[in-house]
Design a protein around this motif. Sequence first.
Motif: not given
Length: 203
Positions: A85-104
Amino acid sequence: MTNDEALDAIDNLQTWGWEKPPALSDEDFSCVIDELFCYLTDRSQIEPYCKTQFLQETIDKSNRRLRAFLPDFRRRFEAGSRNQAEIFIEEAINWSSNKFERMIVNIYIESTQKVRQKHDIKDDMGIDEIIMQLVGCHWQKVAMIAGTVMALRSGLVDTNIAERVKVLVSSGLLESQGSLSNMRYSEVRLPVGKEGAVTDTLS
């Protein structure tokens, strides 16, 4: 502003076509834009009249990116073990380019983890076991159960899950009301006095 308030504001703005509705004053509309702008972006050097357009373009672009990213991410995240889970979460956060994407992305991750924790869903559980963990002593729609199971296990189809519910009912492990041939109009619960614990009746 919280995540829920931000989502409500975005939903309202999209409903209004990103223009001030007649029932809202200029001051209140500007307040919504300013709060959302501060919550979702790190930018400060931008003219006030450009904020609405900037937000609209940012969210429209992010929605396109999310539609392309989330299906595959969801499949891998749900199929992965808790240790991953932690690996996937880190991947998603790194992919996000702004606060809206990180929020979703964060909302999705948190909701999935809450379901797993609430019902004590383990990685090695079979479909029947998951269904029995989700069902309680109160009536629940079969469609709701199927949707939750699909959120926890990728690659499943709701009709297949509904068939597994029928098997559990036929086996006496669940009680039902309504027609099980239509998952939206049927409900199940644990028989009175019984607890839900079962291994898959079919491999």
